[in-house]
Motif scaffolding. Structure first.
Motif, mmCIF file in Angstrom:
data_model
loop_
_atom_site.group_PDB
_atom_site.id
_atom_site.type_symbol
_atom_site.label_atom_id
_atom_site.label_comp_id
_atom_site.label_asym_id
_atom_site.label_seq_id
_atom_site.Cartn_x
_atom_site.Cartn_y
_atom_site.Cartn_z
ATOM 1 N N UNK A 483 67.453 22.797 96.534
ATOM 2 C CA UNK A 483 66.915 23.296 95.273
ATOM 3 C C UNK A 483 68.001 23.982 94.449
ATOM 4 N N UNK A 484 68.800 24.840 95.101
ATOM 5 C CA UNK A 484 69.861 25.546 94.379
ATOM 6 C C UNK A 484 70.874 24.569 93.791
ATOM 7 N N UNK A 485 71.275 23.576 94.563
ATOM 8 C CA UNK A 485 72.240 22.603 94.049
ATOM 9 C C UNK A 485 71.648 21.820 92.869
ATOM 10 N N UNK A 486 70.350 21.560 92.969
ATOM 11 C CA UNK A 486 69.684 20.775 91.938
ATOM 12 C C UNK A 486 69.511 21.564 90.638
ATOM 13 N N UNK A 489 72.392 21.926 88.690
ATOM 14 C CA UNK A 489 72.995 20.626 88.397
ATOM 15 C C UNK A 489 72.099 19.800 87.504
ATOM 16 N N UNK A 490 71.511 18.732 88.042
ATOM 17 C CA UNK A 490 70.734 17.786 87.231
ATOM 18 C C UNK A 490 69.297 18.211 86.987
ATOM 19 N N UNK A 491 68.800 19.222 87.688
ATOM 20 C CA UNK A 491 67.420 19.739 87.501
ATOM 21 C C UNK A 491 66.372 18.639 87.696
ATOM 22 N N UNK A 492 66.573 17.799 88.685
ATOM 23 C CA UNK A 492 65.651 16.682 88.893
ATOM 24 C C UNK A 492 64.252 17.163 89.266
#
Length: 859
Positions: A483-486, A489-492
């Motif tokens: 979740x943190x990486x997302x 980042x791209x907020x998928x």
């Protein structure tokens, strides 16, 4: 060394009557049937000694030890006698006069009186070859500082005259009364040594050289150095371990002598005595003295360091793999004293202890060690009722009928033997130990340091529970990391409508600094996940802590303190040790660095300093990880890296374990007196330094985002959720908000940005005015609140005001993530911290009056 030194062992044994299990002065009957070359009488007629031949290998030594023990037992059993290898035997009469025949023993009885009558003790002596007596004296001086470690390994004498002494080796306490016992004298040549012995004889203190009872000495009659500090050991493997370590120590000393190295500066005599006393008190279950400090350290750390230090010499002797395996097994099994106390705890019978000692002496495992008993209600639990209002709460140790649950039975037997007065005394000793070690915390700015509130009664987490928790915790942290990486980042997950954009964008912990973390870096190195249970078969996640979770150090210190003040409250076999945890933390920190780069291991723990409420923990973890403890003022950020400066040293750091809040870090000044936080974030972005935990992690652990973690698990991992959340209602959602406002009186309301229990309102415990004010706050700022169903937290017996009371508890578990190449490794540390709520409360935070318990995780 061109030739491997031979070694041999003298073992002393107690002779006991198999019917009464008491010491029996029947050694003459045994010796009449035994070969005199390998068996001999001792001072008391209830003791017998065996002597192995000189051996070249540890396997050969083990075979002779087992052979001699077997021969003793074979002769003893037909006579109705048993043989016990231990420092003391629990049932003896130390005031008797059953002294072996002979002019020497009779002279000793006349001269030393009660000292002789009380010599119902047994040791194990190890001889190792040396080339000459001058070498022997030099070796003695060089090896003497290691004697307390060997004593701790051998400690097997907690009982004396039918009572628990509180010591792991009471034999060494009895032995230390002799005028020539203790650390060896400060002499450097055989001539000096012989002069010292002559003077002792001339003074009338001893009558012959054999009565020099130093912990280590040149043998009085053989070309060897003799180890004399150790208890007799029930387990043959412990004797072999001690012999292997001692031979390697002698080898190292001989090598240093041959290389012309001067004698190292000897520790103060008083400190050596103190280290031996601590080893006798603690065994392998409490702290030992590291003479380098001096400081108190855990036995696995000290033993592990010794084994590693001796590795070259053990390898030369062919003993490395065997000694390493034996040391690990002994540390896992615990001292002989601890094993005896566990046996006694099952039924409270010293005869059981004697039976087990007889069996272990012959390398047999008696059935009683596996027996489970369910005791009647102990005295300490009379009147104990785990209730929450009209509804009984789930208590983890005591059933609704007031009986102790089986896996707690042995513990309450031990507590009942202590009784209220004994526990009050232990509590007083605990506070004294905490003050001496500085185990403190601080609620907030301006507050004074307080003793960390620690309860005497440990909590047990069964192996079955821990297995389920481990899988669920690892799953949860993997999803939160994704979740943190997302979201940085791209907020998928937002674009796919799984988590509303407002939940992320308005999260109090969101920070643009989170975007600066390099791709692929681990953001959650250490997670602290708070768990509760409301029944035997259900654990729930209450909260995630992904910024700077505290508690690991307090968990480690809690174990050490409880063992120190209640040595007879031994953990059951199979409790996971906490000693590897600092190493796990260090490995996690190092995994964020480039392992093949120069200086990759230049890592440090970053703290706000003494003003931080958990500064004690920061110091402890840095010390145990073997890394510097630094503050922002110690750091300088340049174009090419982050440097530790001061005290004339300047070195580049590859990683920092962050233990101060992000806001405090952004405001802190570096060595150049300028704010360091943003410069540090820039260095992280360039890959010059790793910062664990990462900045920006707060977006994933507020109480609103918490409600969406089950969705994260399904979205990122495509797995069924293993650990449920407490049912949560985001007040930002109009439908949920309407339901919450209707049910304020039965829900728990939490501010999204609250921490440490601050701002929580428990509806059933609030009055009408408080609920009305709360409703106004929710309507005015719905995004700032979540509501949860009230969970009836499990309770646990807690010692307070001289009695046991049920108190609500939670469990903070710690999950570590490390980078391993292209993948991330997730590991749940066994150093879980149980937090305890004050009376009448369900809020466990120390800032709200809560405390903690030692937590025993079973394998």
């Amino acid at each position: 060394m061109s030739d491997l030194p031979l070694l041999g062992v003298e073992e002393e044994f107690h002779v006991v009557d198999l019917e009464s299990r008491r010491a029996a002065p029947e050694v003459d009957a045994l010796l009449a049937k035994l070969d005199g070359a390998e068996f001999a009488p001792e001072l008391q007629r209830s003791l017998v000694e065996t002597n192995t031949p000189a051996c070249g290998t540890l396997d050969e030594l083990r075979a002779h030890l087992q052979r001699l023990r077997g021969r003793l037992q074979a002769v003893a059993e037909p006579l109705g006698l048993g043989v016990v290898a231990a420092g003391t035997v629990p049932l003896a009469e130390p005031d008797g006069d059953a002294i072996s025949a002979g002019a020497r023993y009779e002279r000793m009885q006349h001269e030393y009186q009660m000292l002789v009558r009380e010599q119902h003790i047994c040791g194990a002596q190890v001889h190792v070859d040396v080339p000459d007596r001058d070498s022997a004296v030099q070796v003695v001086r060089r090896v003497a500082p290691y004697m307390p470690i060997l004593l701790a390994i051998s400690a097997s004498s907690p009982y004396w005259n039918g009572r628990d002494t509180g010591y792991a080796s009471f034999r060494s306490m009895v032995w230390s009364r002799w005028p020539t016992a203790g650390p060896p004298g400060h002499v450097e040549t055989a001539e000096d040594y012989d002069t010292m012995v002559s003077e002792l004889i001339s003074s009338g203190t001893i009558s012959d050289p054999g009565m020099v009872y130093f912990d280590i000495r040149p043998s009085a009659h053989l070309p060897t150095v003799e180890l004399r500090v150790c208890d007799a050991c029930p387990e043959v493997d412990d004797v072999v371990l001690v012999a292997g370590l001692f031979r390697a120590l002698v080898g190292k000393a001989r090598e240093d002598l041959a290389a012309g190295l001067p004698l190292p500066e000897s520790p103060r005599y008083e400190l050596l005595r103190a280290a031996s006393w601590r080893a006798a008190r603690s065994g392998l279950e409490g702290d030992l003295v590291d003479l380098e400090g001096p400081s108190l350290v855990s036995p696995p750390l000290l033993v592990g360091q010794l084994v590693d230090q001796l590795r070259p010499h053990l390898e030369e002797l062919g003993d490395w793999e065997q000694v390493l395996e034996l040391s690990q097994a002994t540390l896992a099994r615990g001292s002989g004293a601890a094993r005896q106390r566990r046996v006694f705890g099952r039924r409270g019978e010293l005869t059981d202890v004697v039976d087990v000692l007889i069996a272990h002496t012959q390398s047999r495992i008696p059935d009683i060690e596996h027996a489970q008993t369910v005791p009647a209600t102990p005295t300490l639990l009379v009147g104990y009722r785990p209730e929450d209002g009209e509804r009984p709460a789930f208590d983890e140790a005591v059933s609704e009928s007031g009986t102790v649950l089986p896996h707690y039975g042995w513990m309450f037997r031990a507590l009942d033997r202590l009784g209220p007065r004994g526990m009050v005394a232990a509590e007083s000793a605990l506070h004294a130990e905490q003050r001496a070690r500085g185990v403190t915390f601080r609620v907030g700015d301006g507050d004074t340091d307080r003793l960390f509130p620690l309860d005497l009664v440990p909590r047990i987490v069964t192996a079955e529970d821990w297995t389920g928790l481990t899988a669920g915790l690892a799953q949860r942290v993997r999803a939160l990391e994704a979740f943190l990486r997302d979201v940085y980042g791209n907020r998928e997950i937002v674009n796919d409508g799984v988590v509303p954009a407002q939940v992320v964008d308005d999260a109090p912990g969101w920070s643009r600094l989170g975007k600066l973390v390099p791709e692929g870096a681990v953001r959650i190195a250490v997670a602290g996940v708070d768990l509760v249970r409301d029944r035997a078969d259900r654990w729930l996640v209450l909260e995630d802590n992904l910024r700077v979770p505290s508690g690991i150090g307090y968990s480690i210190m809690s174990r050490r303190l409880i063992r120190s003040v209640m040595p007879d409250l031994e953990p059951p076999k199979g409790v996971v040790g906490l000693e590897p945890v600092p190493g796990m933390l260090r490995s996690t920190l190092l995994s964020a660095t480039e392992l093949d780069a120069p200086g990759h291991d230049e890592v440090a723990l970053l703290s706000a300093g003494p003003s931080d409420s958990a500064f004690f923990e920061h110091r402890l973890l840095a010390e145990h990880m073997g890394v510097p403890l630094v503050m922002p003022r110690d750091l300088q950020v340049t174009e090419d890296g982050v440097y530790l400066v001061g005290s004339g040293a300047r070195r580049r750091l590859s990683a920092l374990y962050r233990r101060l809040d992000q806001g405090d870090l952004l405001r802190a000044e570096g060595a150049d007196l300028r704010p360091i936080g943003r410069a540090l974030a820039g260095a992280v972005a360039k890959g010059h330094v790793a910062l664990l935990n990462a900045m920006g992690n707060g977006v994933a652990d507020d109480k609103l985002v918490y409600a969406y973690v089950p969705r994260m698990i399904e979205y990122y991992l495509a797995e069924d959720v293993l650990l449920d959340n407490v049912t949560t209602y985001p007040c930002v959602d109009p439908d949920r908000r309407a339901e919450v406002l209707d049910r304020l009186h039965e829900l728990v309301l939490k501010p999204v940005d609250g921490y440490g229990g601050k701002g929580i309102v428990i509806g059933p415990h609030a009055d009408r005015r408080e609920l009305a004010e709360l409703a106004d706050k929710v309507r005015a700022e719905p995004a700032g609140w979540v509501a949860q169903d009230l969970v009836k937290l499990s309770t646990h017996p807690t010692f307070c005001a001289g009695r046991l009371e049920p108190r609500a508890v939670d469990l903070r578990a710690f999950v570590l993530q490390s980078r391993l190449g292209e993948r991330t490794s997730v590991e749940v540390a066994p150093a879980a911290l149980t937090r305890v709520a004050p009376a009448g409360s369900m809020i466990v935070n120390s800032s709200r009056g809560g405390g903690a318990k030692d937590t025993w995780v079973l394998r």
